[in-house]
Design a protein around this motif. Structure first.
Motif, PDB file in Angstrom:
ATOM      1  N   HIS A 100       0.830  -1.202   0.000  1.00 43.84           N
ATOM      2  CA  HIS A 100       0.000   0.000   0.000  1.00 43.84           C
ATOM      3  C   HIS A 100       0.869   1.258   0.000  1.00 43.84           C
ATOM      4  O   HIS A 100       0.590   2.211  -0.747  1.00 43.84           O
ATOM      5  CB  HIS A 100      -0.909  -0.013   1.224  1.00 43.84           C
ATOM      6  CG  HIS A 100      -1.807   1.188   1.336  1.00 43.84           C
ATOM      7  ND1 HIS A 100      -2.815   1.450   0.441  1.00 43.84           N
ATOM      8  CD2 HIS A 100      -1.832   2.201   2.248  1.00 43.84           C
ATOM      9  CE1 HIS A 100      -3.422   2.568   0.789  1.00 43.84           C
ATOM     10  NE2 HIS A 100      -2.848   3.048   1.871  1.00 43.84           N
ATOM     11  N   GLN A 101       1.912   1.274   0.790  1.00 41.49           N
ATOM     12  CA  GLN A 101       2.798   2.429   0.853  1.00 41.49           C
ATOM     13  C   GLN A 101       3.537   2.644  -0.464  1.00 41.49           C
ATOM     14  O   GLN A 101       3.931   3.778  -0.778  1.00 41.49           O
ATOM     15  CB  GLN A 101       3.783   2.272   2.003  1.00 41.49           C
ATOM     16  CG  GLN A 101       3.133   2.394   3.381  1.00 41.49           C
ATOM     17  CD  GLN A 101       4.102   2.171   4.510  1.00 41.49           C
ATOM     18  OE1 GLN A 101       5.191   1.639   4.339  1.00 41.49           O
ATOM     19  NE2 GLN A 101       3.695   2.576   5.717  1.00 41.49           N
ATOM     20  N   ALA A 102       3.720   1.567  -1.228  1.00 39.53           N
ATOM     21  CA  ALA A 102       4.378   1.666  -2.531  1.00 39.53           C
ATOM     22  C   ALA A 102       3.419   2.103  -3.630  1.00 39.53           C
ATOM     23  O   ALA A 102       3.817   2.230  -4.797  1.00 39.53           O
ATOM     24  CB  ALA A 102       5.021   0.328  -2.895  1.00 39.53           C
ATOM     25  N   GLY A 103       2.141   2.336  -3.268  1.00 36.75           N
ATOM     26  CA  GLY A 103       1.161   2.785  -4.248  1.00 36.75           C
ATOM     27  C   GLY A 103       0.589   1.685  -5.117  1.00 36.75           C
ATOM     28  O   GLY A 103       0.035   1.959  -6.184  1.00 36.75           O
ATOM     29  N   VAL A 104       0.699   0.443  -4.661  1.00 37.84           N
ATOM     30  CA  VAL A 104       0.210  -0.698  -5.433  1.00 37.84           C
ATOM     31  C   VAL A 104      -1.267  -0.931  -5.129  1.00 37.84           C
ATOM     32  O   VAL A 104      -1.688  -0.906  -3.972  1.00 37.84           O
ATOM     33  CB  VAL A 104       1.014  -1.967  -5.093  1.00 37.84           C
ATOM     34  CG1 VAL A 104       0.480  -3.174  -5.868  1.00 37.84           C
ATOM     35  CG2 VAL A 104       2.494  -1.750  -5.388  1.00 37.84           C
ATOM     36  N   GLU A 105      -2.056  -1.143  -6.162  1.00 37.43           N
ATOM     37  CA  GLU A 105      -3.468  -1.481  -5.991  1.00 37.43           C
ATOM     38  C   GLU A 105      -3.565  -2.944  -5.567  1.00 37.43           C
ATOM     39  O   GLU A 105      -3.008  -3.826  -6.233  1.00 37.43           O
ATOM     40  CB  GLU A 105      -4.226  -1.242  -7.287  1.00 37.43           C
ATOM     41  CG  GLU A 105      -5.720  -1.501  -7.194  1.00 37.43           C
ATOM     42  CD  GLU A 105      -6.465  -1.115  -8.472  1.00 37.43           C
ATOM     43  OE1 GLU A 105      -7.474  -1.781  -8.775  1.00 37.43           O
ATOM     44  OE2 GLU A 105      -6.038  -0.161  -9.157  1.00 37.43           O
ATOM     45  N   ILE A 106      -4.275  -3.204  -4.481  1.00 41.58           N
ATOM     46  CA  ILE A 106      -4.329  -4.543  -3.898  1.00 41.58           C
ATOM     47  C   ILE A 106      -5.712  -5.151  -4.082  1.00 41.58           C
ATOM     48  O   ILE A 106      -6.716  -4.601  -3.630  1.00 41.58           O
ATOM     49  CB  ILE A 106      -3.986  -4.491  -2.395  1.00 41.58           C
ATOM     50  CG1 ILE A 106      -2.577  -3.945  -2.191  1.00 41.58           C
ATOM     51  CG2 ILE A 106      -4.117  -5.883  -1.771  1.00 41.58           C
ATOM     52  CD1 ILE A 106      -2.230  -3.670  -0.743  1.00 41.58           C
ATOM     53  N   HIS A 107      -5.730  -6.295  -4.760  1.00 38.97           N
ATOM     54  CA  HIS A 107      -6.952  -7.079  -4.906  1.00 38.97           C
ATOM     55  C   HIS A 107      -6.787  -8.359  -4.085  1.00 38.97           C
ATOM     56  O   HIS A 107      -5.773  -9.055  -4.205  1.00 38.97           O
ATOM     57  CB  HIS A 107      -7.209  -7.445  -6.364  1.00 38.97           C
ATOM     58  CG  HIS A 107      -7.573  -6.277  -7.219  1.00 38.97           C
ATOM     59  ND1 HIS A 107      -7.985  -6.420  -8.538  1.00 38.97           N
ATOM     60  CD2 HIS A 107      -7.590  -4.943  -6.968  1.00 38.97           C
ATOM     61  CE1 HIS A 107      -8.238  -5.211  -9.036  1.00 38.97           C
ATOM     62  NE2 HIS A 107      -8.005  -4.317  -8.111  1.00 38.97           N
ATOM     63  N   VAL A 108      -7.774  -8.666  -3.268  1.00 43.37           N
ATOM     64  CA  VAL A 108      -7.727  -9.835  -2.394  1.00 43.37           C
ATOM     65  C   VAL A 108      -8.548 -10.972  -3.002  1.00 43.37           C
ATOM     66  O   VAL A 108      -9.675 -10.778  -3.445  1.00 43.37           O
ATOM     67  CB  VAL A 108      -8.284  -9.484  -1.006  1.00 43.37           C
ATOM     68  CG1 VAL A 108      -8.622 -10.739  -0.212  1.00 43.37           C
ATOM     69  CG2 VAL A 108      -7.279  -8.640  -0.240  1.00 43.37           C
ATOM     70  N   ARG A 109      -7.967 -12.151  -3.014  1.00 39.02           N
ATOM     71  CA  ARG A 109      -8.699 -13.361  -3.380  1.00 39.02           C
ATOM     72  C   ARG A 109      -8.796 -14.245  -2.137  1.00 39.02           C
ATOM     73  O   ARG A 109      -8.212 -13.959  -1.107  1.00 39.02           O
ATOM     74  CB  ARG A 109      -7.999 -14.106  -4.518  1.00 39.02           C
ATOM     75  CG  ARG A 109      -6.665 -14.708  -4.147  1.00 39.02           C
ATOM     76  CD  ARG A 109      -6.089 -15.542  -5.293  1.00 39.02           C
ATOM     77  NE  ARG A 109      -4.821 -16.151  -4.903  1.00 39.02           N
ATOM     78  CZ  ARG A 109      -3.635 -15.581  -5.020  1.00 39.02           C
ATOM     79  NH1 ARG A 109      -3.540 -14.353  -5.531  1.00 39.02           N
ATOM     80  NH2 ARG A 109      -2.533 -16.205  -4.638  1.00 39.02           N
TER      81      ARG A 109
END
Length: 290
Positions: free
Chosen positions: A182-191
């Motif tokens: 998150h701090q790196a600006g990455v969009e996180i999708h959870v499966r």
């Protein structure tokens, strides 16, 4: 919390709790209608999900507002050669054709070890080229654990990451990976929000493989029942405390199930979900299940 729709069930019989098999085409249409009216934006699919891409392509209207994320097939090789890249290129254009789209929102590498093998840079360059050509908005990778994340991000930059997270599997929260991404600006999708449905099953229905997990499973469901919380509301409620997560992917077999999930997202269970974490990877990783 934003829900996204996983579509593996549209192309294959998927999930440990799935008793009805692949979703019928007519029901896929009804599910997509409920998804659109419920504000769902992300549709997650893959070339490896049977004919899921083709089913989606036949079911989507030309004016749809969904953002589609798909995955290129795994190479599972110790060296990525030019001919492998050519094969991936063919597979991606096949995906666009099956989906009936000129571009997709996200494209993930389904087998992250391919990027870490000799010649993996060729794959990454291909992803970057498609992004530059406007065929893909965000490039990313589907991961399983912290070690993969550290090795991949030590070598490449990604816009999007898909990872496992749920009430029982909280490893990527506790080891700081979620916050790091998150701090790196990455969009996180959870499966695996429902752990392939295991979190929604009665404990008596668990297969024998999960014998060591059964007491914990029973205790978790008992806490939910005592608090008047449904298993779906409990599983989804966990993510109200995970602001780093952009999208929680769920798989359903019927439009009624999806409607139930949409209603459940409005509940914020007053529980300390940290108490439900499980540390045994054999119980958490579907690749190990038998």
């Amino acid at each position: 919390m934003k829900l996204g729709l996983g579509t593996a069930q549209f192309g294959i019989s998927y999930g440990i709790s799935n008793k009805s098999g692949q979703v019928a085409a007519a029901e896929v249409g009804r599910i997509l209608q409920v998804a659109a009216s419920g504000g769902i934006q992300i549709l997650d699919t893959a070339a490896g999900y049977g004919n899921s891409e083709t089913v989606l392509g036949a079911s989507l209207t030309t004016a749809h507002n969904f953002s589609i994320v798909t995955k290129i097939p795994p190479l599972k090789t110790d060296q990525v050669r030019p001919e492998d890249v050519a094969r991936l290129e063919t597979a991606f254009y096949d995906s666009l054709r099956h989906l009936g789209q000129s571009s997709v929102y996200g494209l993930l590498v389904h087998h992250p070890a391919d990027l870490l093998s000799s010649g993996g840079e060729r794959m990454y360059a291909l992803l970057q080229r498609w992004k530059g050509e406007g065929l893909v908005r965000k490039i990313g990778v589907s991961v399983y654990d912290k070690d993969e994340v550290d090795r991949l991000f030590g070598k490449y930059t990604f816009d999007l990451v898909q990872l496992p997270l749920n009430v029982f599997d909280q490893r990527l929260v506790h080891n700081g990976t979620l916050q790091q991404l998150h701090q790196a600006g990455v969009e996180i999708h959870v499966r695996s929000a429902f752990l392939q449905g295991l979190l929604l099953m009665p404990s008596t229905a668990l297969p024998p493989y999960f014998a060591t997990l059964k007491p914990h499973h029973e205790a978790y469901l008992d806490v939910l029942a005592q608090s008047g919380i449904s298993p779906i509301a409990g599983a989804l409620g966990y993510f109200h405390n995970q602001p780093e997560v952009s999208t929680v992917l769920i798989g359903v077999e019927t439009s009624a199930q999806l409607q139930e999930c949409l209603v459940a997202t409005k509940d914020v269970p007053p529980l300390d979900f940290a108490n439900f974490a499980v540390n045994d990877p054999l119980m958490l990783d579907p690749r190990a299940w038998c």
